[in-house]
Enzyme design. Structure first.
Site, mmCIF file in Angstrom:
data_model
loop_
_atom_site.group_PDB
_atom_site.id
_atom_site.type_symbol
_atom_site.label_atom_id
_atom_site.label_comp_id
_atom_site.label_asym_id
_atom_site.label_seq_id
_atom_site.Cartn_x
_atom_site.Cartn_y
_atom_site.Cartn_z
ATOM 1 N N TYR A 280 -5.591 35.456 2.676
ATOM 2 C CA TYR A 280 -6.803 34.667 2.879
ATOM 3 C C TYR A 280 -6.606 33.655 4.007
ATOM 4 O O TYR A 280 -5.574 32.987 4.100
ATOM 5 C CB TYR A 280 -7.204 33.906 1.597
ATOM 6 C CG TYR A 280 -8.233 32.860 1.898
ATOM 7 C CD1 TYR A 280 -9.560 33.209 2.101
ATOM 8 C CD2 TYR A 280 -7.876 31.525 2.075
ATOM 9 C CE1 TYR A 280 -10.502 32.268 2.460
ATOM 10 C CE2 TYR A 280 -8.812 30.566 2.422
ATOM 11 C CZ TYR A 280 -10.128 30.947 2.615
ATOM 12 O OH TYR A 280 -11.056 30.014 2.984
ATOM 13 N N GLU B 291 -6.736 22.473 -1.776
ATOM 14 C CA GLU B 291 -8.118 22.875 -2.021
ATOM 15 C C GLU B 291 -8.205 24.034 -3.002
ATOM 16 O O GLU B 291 -7.433 24.983 -2.919
ATOM 17 C CB GLU B 291 -8.742 23.267 -0.680
ATOM 18 C CG GLU B 291 -10.145 23.803 -0.747
ATOM 19 C CD GLU B 291 -10.635 24.270 0.605
ATOM 20 O OE1 GLU B 291 -11.569 25.088 0.648
ATOM 21 O OE2 GLU B 291 -10.072 23.841 1.644
ATOM 22 N N TRP C 267 -10.452 36.042 -5.665
ATOM 23 C CA TRP C 267 -10.291 36.138 -4.223
ATOM 24 C C TRP C 267 -10.349 34.747 -3.585
ATOM 25 O O TRP C 267 -9.555 34.421 -2.728
ATOM 26 C CB TRP C 267 -11.376 37.021 -3.594
ATOM 27 C CG TRP C 267 -11.224 37.084 -2.112
ATOM 28 C CD1 TRP C 267 -10.310 37.822 -1.399
ATOM 29 C CD2 TRP C 267 -11.962 36.340 -1.137
ATOM 30 N NE1 TRP C 267 -10.438 37.595 -0.049
ATOM 31 C CE2 TRP C 267 -11.447 36.684 0.139
ATOM 32 C CE3 TRP C 267 -12.997 35.422 -1.223
ATOM 33 C CZ2 TRP C 267 -11.950 36.140 1.314
ATOM 34 C CZ3 TRP C 267 -13.502 34.878 -0.050
ATOM 35 C CH2 TRP C 267 -12.976 35.235 1.209
ATOM 36 N N ASP D 172 -5.635 25.460 1.708
ATOM 37 C CA ASP D 172 -6.595 26.080 0.794
ATOM 38 C C ASP D 172 -5.888 27.133 -0.056
ATOM 39 O O ASP D 172 -5.378 28.131 0.468
ATOM 40 C CB ASP D 172 -7.730 26.719 1.603
ATOM 41 C CG ASP D 172 -8.847 27.256 0.716
ATOM 42 O OD1 ASP D 172 -8.747 27.125 -0.521
ATOM 43 O OD2 ASP D 172 -9.830 27.797 1.265
ATOM 44 N N HIS E 150 -7.536 28.669 -2.591
ATOM 45 C CA HIS E 150 -8.636 29.616 -2.796
ATOM 46 C C HIS E 150 -8.651 30.198 -4.206
ATOM 47 O O HIS E 150 -8.795 31.408 -4.408
ATOM 48 C CB HIS E 150 -8.603 30.726 -1.735
ATOM 49 C CG HIS E 150 -9.971 31.080 -1.232
ATOM 50 N ND1 HIS E 150 -10.602 32.259 -1.510
ATOM 51 C CD2 HIS E 150 -10.837 30.374 -0.462
ATOM 52 C CE1 HIS E 150 -11.790 32.284 -0.948
ATOM 53 N NE2 HIS E 150 -11.963 31.143 -0.297
ATOM 54 N N GLU F 97 -16.440 24.127 -3.246
ATOM 55 C CA GLU F 97 -17.286 24.799 -2.261
ATOM 56 C C GLU F 97 -18.219 25.816 -2.903
ATOM 57 O O GLU F 97 -19.249 26.158 -2.334
ATOM 58 C CB GLU F 97 -16.440 25.464 -1.173
ATOM 59 C CG GLU F 97 -15.694 26.713 -1.571
ATOM 60 C CD GLU F 97 -14.918 27.307 -0.401
ATOM 61 O OE1 GLU F 97 -15.027 28.519 -0.194
ATOM 62 O OE2 GLU F 97 -14.221 26.563 0.296
ATOM 63 N N ARG G 180 -16.073 19.137 -2.742
ATOM 64 C CA ARG G 180 -16.336 19.963 -1.571
ATOM 65 C C ARG G 180 -17.688 20.678 -1.617
ATOM 66 O O ARG G 180 -17.942 21.582 -0.825
ATOM 67 C CB ARG G 180 -15.220 21.005 -1.397
ATOM 68 C CG ARG G 180 -13.853 20.370 -1.161
ATOM 69 C CD ARG G 180 -12.914 21.331 -0.464
ATOM 70 N NE ARG G 180 -13.350 21.610 0.882
ATOM 71 C CZ ARG G 180 -13.814 22.793 1.306
ATOM 72 N NH1 ARG G 180 -13.924 23.810 0.485
ATOM 73 N NH2 ARG G 180 -14.181 22.940 2.565
ATOM 74 N N GLU H 296 -15.215 19.911 6.851
ATOM 75 C CA GLU H 296 -14.643 21.127 7.432
ATOM 76 C C GLU H 296 -15.415 21.520 8.682
ATOM 77 O O GLU H 296 -16.637 21.401 8.726
ATOM 78 C CB GLU H 296 -14.689 22.263 6.416
ATOM 79 C CG GLU H 296 -14.073 23.567 6.906
ATOM 80 C CD GLU H 296 -14.072 24.652 5.848
ATOM 81 O OE1 GLU H 296 -13.346 25.648 6.027
ATOM 82 O OE2 GLU H 296 -14.798 24.507 4.837
ATOM 83 N N ARG I 92 -6.134 22.311 8.823
ATOM 84 C CA ARG I 92 -5.819 23.117 7.637
ATOM 85 C C ARG I 92 -4.853 24.216 8.032
ATOM 86 O O ARG I 92 -5.102 24.960 8.989
ATOM 87 C CB ARG I 92 -7.096 23.737 7.055
ATOM 88 C CG ARG I 92 -6.908 24.297 5.657
ATOM 89 C CD ARG I 92 -8.122 25.072 5.190
ATOM 90 N NE ARG I 92 -8.109 26.435 5.684
ATOM 91 C CZ ARG I 92 -8.984 27.383 5.309
ATOM 92 N NH1 ARG I 92 -9.945 27.080 4.455
ATOM 93 N NH2 ARG I 92 -8.916 28.590 5.807
#
Length: 403
Positions: free
Chosen positions: A160, A237, A403, A211, A213, A263, A284, A340, A148
């Site tokens: 991030y 992601e 975030w 990612d 996020h 996630e 995820r 991951e 990643r």
């Protein structure tokens, strides 16, 4: 049939906070489950100690499905990250117990291995594109087949996924939430350059992931996906907040880049429409936040009907207990995609001795009975809880952002 006679909540902080549930049976068998909810750890600890543990005493440990339904339907207030993390801890511990009594690793109880191991991806991050590519090369040298990529964004003081110089990345970084600054336009300029440089330097035999996020609107995510298509990303992601599952339909209209999300999901209902409408390629959700192995198997079974594969979250905010459970789960299902992997610190590994291992880009849970992981309670006691919050994000004009 073994009966539950005791259950204890153990809170420890070997470099970061973890919550563990340990269940004991009348035949002396014990099982452990991860109950860590990053930034809200004590909420789950209280939920377990005050509301779940009293309901477990005297129950038959082998009745995993019945206990799961009791804790889910019996609470009346269903779902939510605190409830589902608590249920997951119980579920993991009961599968651990069942495996130990049977003398088999949990994956054998789930139908046996469907593959030789679980492909995992490493994190490569750096303040600059060059730093990130150097980190990716180091991961490839260690044997990782997938990496990643996250890099700093010029003009932003922090980003991030990018650690401070010389430190491990740990997002829960302060006694009270720190505040980060975000610029979508600056970010959208740098990521295609990162992937272009990565393909030039790393070649095409490594899987490259990224990612977002939750930080883009659907149309912005579609634009980024289209820009990255020439570099064949393994996935993008969490492209946009997924409360509105239909938002991914708009992203699909603009890019063929594979999409991964989930996630922060905690039940099958969070991803039902995404899966049934084939709006994602990877789900995820993770064992500890989505109700344990029992519920993750339901999510995977639904996903398999629509050729959606798993790609469970596996950051260091999940303890080695959850990593073991994720590997047993992933090894056994037909539609595993990738896992991951952020290695824990040596300090954490000492508190949670485990049987899982990494070799040639794959991880295997090991063949010890149960989950193959335990907690050293005496050592855990030497690491006191330290309050730690995840950051919050603001745009450059001060608007609060995802975030």
């Amino acid at each position: 049939m073994p009966k539950i006679v005791n259950a204890r909540v153990i809170i420890t902080s070997p470099g970061r906070n973890f919550v563990t549930l340990k269940i004991e049976c009348d035949d002396g068998t014990t099982g452990v489950g991860d109950a860590t909810l990053n930034g809200r750890e004590l909420a789950v600890a209280s939920y377990l100690a005050d509301h779940v543990v009293p309901c477990l005493i005297g129950r038959e440990a082998h009745q995993i499905e019945d206990v799961w339904q009791y804790l889910y339907k019996g609470a009346y207030w269903r779902r939510g990250p605190v409830t589902m993390t608590a249920i997951a801890a119980v579920d993991m511990a009961l599968w651990d117990i069942k495996g130990k009594i049977a003398g088999l690793p949990v994956y054998q109880l789930l139908g046996g291995a469907a593959r030789e191991g679980c492909m995992v991806y490493a994190h490569a991050n750096g303040a600059s594109i060059d730093d990130t590519i150097a980190a990716a090369k180091a991961a490839m040298d260690e044997g990782y087949l997938a990496v990643r990529l996250q890099c700093g964004v010029p003009g932003l003081p922090s980003t991030y996924g990018v650690a401070k110089h010389g430190e491990r990345y740990e997002p829960a970084d302060a006694d009270l939430p720190s505040e980060s600054i975000w610029s979508t336009s600056k970010y959208l300029r740098v990521v295609p350059e990162l992937f272009r440089a990565a393909r030039e330097e790393l070649g095409w035999d490594v899987h490259l992931l990224h990612d977002i996020h939750h930080r883009l609107t659907p149309i912005e995510a579609g634009r980024l996906g289209r820009d990255l298509e020439p570099y064949r990303p393994f996935w993008l992601e969490d492209a946009t907040p997924a409360e509105n599952q239909d938002a991914f339909r708009l992203i699909r209209q603009h890019t063929t880049a594979p999409l991964a999300v989930g996630e922060i999901f905690n039940s099958i209902w969070d991803c039902k429409s995404l899966i049934e409408n084939q709006l994602i390629d990877y789900i995820r959700a993770t064992v500890v936040h989505a109700g344990g192995i029992t519920h993750m198997r339901r999510i995977a079974a639904l996903a398999d009907l629509y050729q959606v594969r798993t790609g469970s979250h596996g950051a260091t905010d999940l303890s080695p207990i959850c990593m073991a459970a994720a590997l047993h789960f992933g090894l056994s299902i037909p539609n595993f995609g990738i896992q991951e992997h952020m290695p824990h610190t040596e300090e954490t590994d000492r508190v949670f001795p485990h049987a899982y291992s990494f070799a040639d880009g794959l991880m295997h849970p090991g063949d010890k009975p149960g989950l193959g992981v335990d907690i050293d309670e005496a050592l855990a006691e030497t690491h006191s809880y330290k309050r730690a919050f995840l950051p919050v994000n603001r745009l450059e004009d001060g608007t609060l952002w995802s975030w």
